[in-house]
Enzyme design. Sequence first.
Site, mmCIF file in Angstrom:
data_model
loop_
_atom_site.group_PDB
_atom_site.id
_atom_site.type_symbol
_atom_site.label_atom_id
_atom_site.label_comp_id
_atom_site.label_asym_id
_atom_site.label_seq_id
_atom_site.Cartn_x
_atom_site.Cartn_y
_atom_site.Cartn_z
ATOM 1 N N ASN A 9 13.708 -2.118 -15.304
ATOM 2 C CA ASN A 9 13.200 -3.101 -14.666
ATOM 3 C C ASN A 9 12.695 -4.097 -15.672
ATOM 4 O O ASN A 9 11.493 -4.083 -15.973
ATOM 5 C CB ASN A 9 12.256 -2.801 -13.400
ATOM 6 C CG ASN A 9 11.856 -4.000 -12.572
ATOM 7 O OD1 ASN A 9 12.304 -5.022 -12.827
ATOM 8 N ND2 ASN A 9 10.668 -3.825 -11.857
ATOM 9 N N LYS A 11 11.763 -7.160 -14.733
ATOM 10 C CA LYS A 11 11.055 -8.166 -13.909
ATOM 11 C C LYS A 11 11.197 -9.714 -14.132
ATOM 12 O O LYS A 11 12.474 -9.760 -14.547
ATOM 13 C CB LYS A 11 9.657 -7.797 -14.103
ATOM 14 C CG LYS A 11 9.129 -6.258 -13.981
ATOM 15 C CD LYS A 11 7.629 -6.227 -13.859
ATOM 16 C CE LYS A 11 7.572 -4.431 -14.020
ATOM 17 N NZ LYS A 11 6.175 -4.184 -13.741
ATOM 18 N N HIS A 93 9.544 -3.076 -4.332
ATOM 19 C CA HIS A 93 8.683 -2.905 -5.701
ATOM 20 C C HIS A 93 7.275 -3.481 -5.324
ATOM 21 O O HIS A 93 6.939 -4.479 -4.426
ATOM 22 C CB HIS A 93 9.149 -3.604 -6.947
ATOM 23 C CG HIS A 93 8.514 -3.227 -8.166
ATOM 24 N ND1 HIS A 93 7.172 -3.636 -8.401
ATOM 25 C CD2 HIS A 93 8.807 -2.516 -9.104
ATOM 26 C CE1 HIS A 93 7.020 -3.327 -9.551
ATOM 27 N NE2 HIS A 93 7.829 -2.714 -9.967
ATOM 28 N N GLU A 95 5.092 -4.972 -6.772
ATOM 29 C CA GLU A 95 4.846 -6.491 -6.905
ATOM 30 C C GLU A 95 5.304 -7.342 -5.920
ATOM 31 O O GLU A 95 4.898 -8.371 -5.507
ATOM 32 C CB GLU A 95 5.293 -6.505 -8.389
ATOM 33 C CG GLU A 95 4.526 -6.122 -9.427
ATOM 34 C CD GLU A 95 5.287 -5.946 -10.943
ATOM 35 O OE1 GLU A 95 6.245 -6.431 -10.893
ATOM 36 O OE2 GLU A 95 4.659 -5.112 -11.573
ATOM 37 N N GLU A 163 6.311 4.966 -7.588
ATOM 38 C CA GLU A 163 5.420 4.231 -8.355
ATOM 39 C C GLU A 163 4.064 4.149 -8.134
ATOM 40 O O GLU A 163 3.775 2.941 -7.325
ATOM 41 C CB GLU A 163 6.090 2.899 -8.508
ATOM 42 C CG GLU A 163 7.544 2.975 -9.183
ATOM 43 C CD GLU A 163 7.900 1.809 -9.771
ATOM 44 O OE1 GLU A 163 8.443 1.971 -10.794
ATOM 45 O OE2 GLU A 163 7.827 0.639 -9.616
ATOM 46 N N GLY A 169 2.250 -0.637 -15.318
ATOM 47 C CA GLY A 169 1.680 -1.757 -16.419
ATOM 48 C C GLY A 169 0.452 -1.423 -16.795
ATOM 49 O O GLY A 169 0.034 -2.297 -17.784
ATOM 50 N N SER A 209 4.320 3.197 -16.089
ATOM 51 C CA SER A 209 3.601 3.348 -17.553
ATOM 52 C C SER A 209 4.264 4.715 -18.194
ATOM 53 O O SER A 209 3.898 5.313 -18.822
ATOM 54 C CB SER A 209 2.136 3.646 -17.674
ATOM 55 O OG SER A 209 1.468 2.509 -17.231
HETATM 56 C C1 PEP Z 1 7.774 -1.028 -12.923
HETATM 57 O O1 PEP Z 1 7.245 -2.024 -12.538
HETATM 58 O O2 PEP Z 1 8.764 -0.629 -12.132
HETATM 59 C C2 PEP Z 1 7.053 -0.249 -13.567
HETATM 60 C C3 PEP Z 1 7.247 0.953 -13.558
HETATM 61 O O3 PEP Z 1 6.303 -0.895 -14.845
HETATM 62 P P1 PEP Z 1 5.672 -0.229 -16.300
HETATM 63 O O4 PEP Z 1 6.737 0.784 -16.785
HETATM 64 O O5 PEP Z 1 5.728 -1.538 -17.164
HETATM 65 O O6 PEP Z 1 4.648 0.335 -15.561
#
Ligand code: PEP
Length: 251
Positions: A9, A11, A93, A95, A163, A169, A209
Amino acid sequence: MRRKLAAGNWKMNGLSTDLAELDRLITRHAAPAVDLLLCPPATLLAAASARLGNHPLLIGGQDCHAAASGAHTGDISASMLADAGARAVILGHSERRQDHEETDQMVRAKARAAHAAGLTTVICLGESLDEREAANTLDIIGGQLSASVPDNSTGENLVIAYEPIWAIGSGLTPTLDQIGEVHDFIRTRLERRFGAGVGRSARLLYGGSVKPENAAEIFTISNVDGALVGGASLTADDFSAIITALEASTT
Ligand code: PEP
């Protein structure tokens, strides 16, 4: 047997020059032993799709509107994603749930539209840190799962990404036992709702992460069928290392 899936992703990152990372990735993984999905920003969907040739990597969107078309300035429909070469879309997601106040009901409506356009949906679920510390994780995940996932889901068009919001992040990850507990719970709920066929064939990704350093141990967890990767999907080097770890987990 579920085929593993590594999904990236990007983003709101990536200009056309960054598609060089996609070129590197597909050169390095010319015949991947797992499914690959990359979700760049909408502006790059068509260009990314055009670079694939016969490579099996799938391109996906990061959101879609629930309506097929109409007066929704700035939005993108599921069929527009498909028209630009997308085969999948990330929905719900955290976000988007936070920045755009998306509810489970909105996510479900978007997922219905995506399925109608022939897209696979990667539906994201996750608890906040407060919810985990209050021991509410499974209640939150169970509620999001039942309200966000549409009834018409199939084993092929449904992927769930667990998630934890606090892991995205942040460099923090749940323990392996915590990830396993949530993935087993989601699998059981899917089997109960959709029956063994759909319930056992939908893929469950962990996201939050995931890095080259922790991917291999995360992929040992039962019911983890791959990863949804944010930051580490931006460079071919890091994403490739995660893909290699996922491939190794299949042998
Ligand atoms: C995400 O935003 O789907 C995600 C898993 O981000 P990150 O791997 O950067 O934590």
